[in-house]
Scaffold this motif. Sequence first.
Motif, PDB file in Angstrom:
ATOM      1  N   ASP A 106     -10.368 -16.935   6.570  1.00  0.00           N
ATOM      2  CA  ASP A 106     -10.886 -17.972   5.715  1.00  0.00           C
ATOM      3  C   ASP A 106      -9.757 -18.402   4.888  1.00  0.00           C
ATOM      4  OD1 ASP A 106     -10.884 -15.676   4.165  1.00  0.00           O
ATOM      5  OD2 ASP A 106     -12.831 -15.976   3.498  1.00  0.00           O
ATOM      6  N   GLY A 107      -8.617 -17.581   4.935  1.00  0.00           N
ATOM      7  CA  GLY A 107      -7.337 -17.883   3.846  1.00  0.00           C
ATOM      8  C   GLY A 107      -7.684 -17.430   2.550  1.00  0.00           C
ATOM      9  N   LYS A 108      -8.690 -16.870   2.190  1.00  0.00           N
ATOM     10  CA  LYS A 108      -8.993 -16.428   0.817  1.00  0.00           C
ATOM     11  C   LYS A 108      -8.801 -14.818   0.802  1.00  0.00           C
ATOM     12  CE  LYS A 108     -12.348 -19.709  -0.377  1.00  0.00           C
ATOM     13  NZ  LYS A 108     -13.613 -20.322  -0.885  1.00  0.00           N
ATOM     14  N   SER A 109      -8.708 -14.222   1.983  1.00  0.00           N
ATOM     15  CA  SER A 109      -8.695 -12.575   1.855  1.00  0.00           C
ATOM     16  C   SER A 109      -7.583 -12.313   2.790  1.00  0.00           C
ATOM     17  CB  SER A 109      -9.853 -11.952   2.255  1.00  0.00           C
ATOM     18  OG  SER A 109     -10.167 -12.283   3.906  1.00  0.00           O
ATOM     19  N   GLU A 110      -7.010 -11.284   2.077  1.00  0.00           N
ATOM     20  CA  GLU A 110      -5.738 -10.713   3.093  1.00  0.00           C
ATOM     21  C   GLU A 110      -5.960  -9.572   3.758  1.00  0.00           C
ATOM     22  OE1 GLU A 110      -2.277 -12.257  -0.288  1.00  0.00           O
ATOM     23  OE2 GLU A 110      -2.573  -9.980   0.349  1.00  0.00           O
ATOM     24  N   ARG A 111      -5.634  -9.275   5.207  1.00  0.00           N
ATOM     25  CA  ARG A 111      -5.800  -8.217   5.910  1.00  0.00           C
ATOM     26  C   ARG A 111      -4.450  -7.925   6.436  1.00  0.00           C
ATOM     27  NH1 ARG A 111      -9.842  -9.684  10.478  1.00  0.00           N
ATOM     28  NH2 ARG A 111      -7.908 -10.837  11.141  1.00  0.00           N
ATOM     29  N   PHE A 112      -4.391  -6.542   6.521  1.00  0.00           N
ATOM     30  CA  PHE A 112      -2.975  -5.885   6.799  1.00  0.00           C
ATOM     31  C   PHE A 112      -3.223  -5.135   8.139  1.00  0.00           C
ATOM     32  CE2 PHE A 112      -2.310  -6.521   2.373  1.00  0.00           C
ATOM     33  CZ  PHE A 112      -0.977  -7.367   2.336  1.00  0.00           C
ATOM     34  N   ALA A 113      -2.512  -5.468   9.020  1.00  0.00           N
ATOM     35  CA  ALA A 113      -2.826  -4.551  10.502  1.00  0.00           C
ATOM     36  C   ALA A 113      -2.148  -3.263  10.402  1.00  0.00           C
ATOM     37  CB  ALA A 113      -2.150  -5.577  11.542  1.00  0.00           C
ATOM     38  N   ILE A 114      -1.123  -2.952   9.682  1.00  0.00           N
ATOM     39  CA  ILE A 114      -0.784  -1.574   9.604  1.00  0.00           C
ATOM     40  C   ILE A 114      -0.518  -1.430   7.871  1.00  0.00           C
ATOM     41  CG2 ILE A 114       1.272  -0.235   9.935  1.00  0.00           C
ATOM     42  CD1 ILE A 114       1.852  -1.899  12.445  1.00  0.00           C
ATOM     43  N   PRO A 115      -1.169  -0.205   7.420  1.00  0.00           N
ATOM     44  CA  PRO A 115      -0.877   0.177   6.245  1.00  0.00           C
ATOM     45  C   PRO A 115       0.699   0.322   5.919  1.00  0.00           C
ATOM     46  CG  PRO A 115      -1.722   2.131   7.353  1.00  0.00           C
ATOM     47  CD  PRO A 115      -1.625   0.868   8.300  1.00  0.00           C
ATOM     48  N   ARG A 116       1.049   0.120   4.600  1.00  0.00           N
ATOM     49  CA  ARG A 116       2.227   0.177   4.015  1.00  0.00           C
ATOM     50  C   ARG A 116       2.717   1.668   4.064  1.00  0.00           C
ATOM     51  NH1 ARG A 116       3.047  -4.662   0.065  1.00  0.00           N
ATOM     52  NH2 ARG A 116       2.385  -6.381   1.362  1.00  0.00           N
ATOM     53  N   PHE A 117       3.837   2.104   4.498  1.00  0.00           N
ATOM     54  CA  PHE A 117       4.480   3.277   4.430  1.00  0.00           C
ATOM     55  C   PHE A 117       5.599   3.325   3.880  1.00  0.00           C
ATOM     56  CE2 PHE A 117       1.970   3.432   8.524  1.00  0.00           C
ATOM     57  CZ  PHE A 117       1.018   4.441   8.041  1.00  0.00           C
ATOM     58  N   ALA A 118       6.296   4.359   3.180  1.00  0.00           N
ATOM     59  CA  ALA A 118       7.367   4.945   2.604  1.00  0.00           C
ATOM     60  C   ALA A 118       8.359   4.491   3.720  1.00  0.00           C
ATOM     61  CB  ALA A 118       7.824   6.158   2.184  1.00  0.00           C
ATOM     62  N   SER A 119       9.662   3.941   3.493  1.00  0.00           N
ATOM     63  CA  SER A 119      10.655   3.810   4.534  1.00  0.00           C
ATOM     64  C   SER A 119      11.017   4.777   5.358  1.00  0.00           C
ATOM     65  CB  SER A 119      11.751   2.913   3.822  1.00  0.00           C
ATOM     66  OG  SER A 119      12.264   3.665   2.894  1.00  0.00           O
ATOM     67  N   SER A 129       9.019   7.192   6.255  1.00  0.00           N
ATOM     68  CA  SER A 129       7.986   7.870   6.980  1.00  0.00           C
ATOM     69  C   SER A 129       8.134   7.645   8.632  1.00  0.00           C
ATOM     70  CB  SER A 129       6.678   6.844   6.466  1.00  0.00           C
ATOM     71  OG  SER A 129       5.777   7.441   7.446  1.00  0.00           O
ATOM     72  N   LYS A 130       7.608   8.642   9.286  1.00  0.00           N
ATOM     73  CA  LYS A 130       7.735   8.543  10.762  1.00  0.00           C
ATOM     74  C   LYS A 130       6.359   8.259  11.396  1.00  0.00           C
ATOM     75  CE  LYS A 130      12.003  10.298  10.979  1.00  0.00           C
ATOM     76  NZ  LYS A 130      13.334   9.576  11.422  1.00  0.00           N
ATOM     77  N   ILE A 131       5.517   7.762  10.494  1.00  0.00           N
ATOM     78  CA  ILE A 131       4.163   7.626  11.121  1.00  0.00           C
ATOM     79  C   ILE A 131       4.162   6.381  11.953  1.00  0.00           C
ATOM     80  CG2 ILE A 131       1.896   6.994  10.575  1.00  0.00           C
ATOM     81  CD1 ILE A 131       2.347   8.790   7.784  1.00  0.00           C
ATOM     82  N   LYS A 132       3.633   6.358  13.161  1.00  0.00           N
ATOM     83  CA  LYS A 132       3.604   5.267  14.172  1.00  0.00           C
ATOM     84  C   LYS A 132       2.217   4.783  14.084  1.00  0.00           C
ATOM     85  CE  LYS A 132       7.042   6.995  17.042  1.00  0.00           C
ATOM     86  NZ  LYS A 132       7.971   6.503  17.690  1.00  0.00           N
ATOM     87  N   PRO A 133       2.148   3.463  14.438  1.00  0.00           N
ATOM     88  CA  PRO A 133       0.721   2.713  14.119  1.00  0.00           C
ATOM     89  C   PRO A 133      -0.290   3.378  15.634  1.00  0.00           C
ATOM     90  CG  PRO A 133       2.681   1.256  14.557  1.00  0.00           C
ATOM     91  CD  PRO A 133       3.194   2.336  14.656  1.00  0.00           C
ATOM     92  N   THR A 134      -1.430   3.268  14.986  1.00  0.00           N
ATOM     93  CA  THR A 134      -2.144   3.752  15.990  1.00  0.00           C
ATOM     94  C   THR A 134      -2.684   2.786  17.238  1.00  0.00           C
ATOM     95  OG1 THR A 134      -4.376   2.942  14.724  1.00  0.00           O
ATOM     96  CG2 THR A 134      -3.619   5.050  14.256  1.00  0.00           C
ATOM     97  N   ALA A 135      -3.204   3.229  18.050  1.00  0.00           N
ATOM     98  CA  ALA A 135      -3.620   2.164  19.237  1.00  0.00           C
ATOM     99  C   ALA A 135      -4.678   1.104  18.686  1.00  0.00           C
ATOM    100  CB  ALA A 135      -4.378   3.053  20.339  1.00  0.00           C
ATOM    101  N   GLU A 136      -5.448   1.411  17.705  1.00  0.00           N
ATOM    102  CA  GLU A 136      -6.155   0.191  17.150  1.00  0.00           C
ATOM    103  C   GLU A 136      -5.272  -0.675  16.335  1.00  0.00           C
ATOM    104  OE1 GLU A 136      -9.328   0.196  13.460  1.00  0.00           O
ATOM    105  OE2 GLU A 136     -10.047   1.554  15.145  1.00  0.00           O
ATOM    106  N   GLN A 137      -4.369  -0.013  15.589  1.00  0.00           N
ATOM    107  CA  GLN A 137      -3.583  -1.101  14.989  1.00  0.00           C
ATOM    108  C   GLN A 137      -2.633  -1.773  15.800  1.00  0.00           C
ATOM    109  OE1 GLN A 137      -1.826   2.281  12.446  1.00  0.00           O
ATOM    110  NE2 GLN A 137      -3.178   1.679  10.775  1.00  0.00           N
TER     111      GLN A 137
END
Length: 131
Positions: free
Chosen positions: A1-14, A16-24
Amino acid sequence: DGKSERFAIPRFASASKIKPTAEQMLLIASSVLMKRVEMTVDIYNLIVFMTNSFIRPTDIKWAQHKHIEIIDNDYTYLRMSLPISKKHDKPIVTMKNAVAYYKRQKAHYELQGKAGKSDYLFMPQFGEKRR
């Protein structure tokens, strides 16, 4: 709708070695709205490809499949012989991860018939006039 923001991947510290999940990764692959900009598969592949190939943004827009050669010997990499720009006429050698993203990008557009030798690597639907 253009009014809300969604992020597919949460922000991590640079660091960080965390990889996106399969759902992400599915959210990324399905071109979700991120920060009010449509994040297409092209853009995601472009960012990862450029990071692993050290190519400048001004050069990537002219990259065609005919300029790219997959080398698979003791080491696996891409050899990119791009048109001369800013006095740079030597082939570019990429890291191994760029090969996987090149193959992914090519497979994505082969389904649409836009992965021929003279087609552009990223966003071939725009052609030469809009580059």
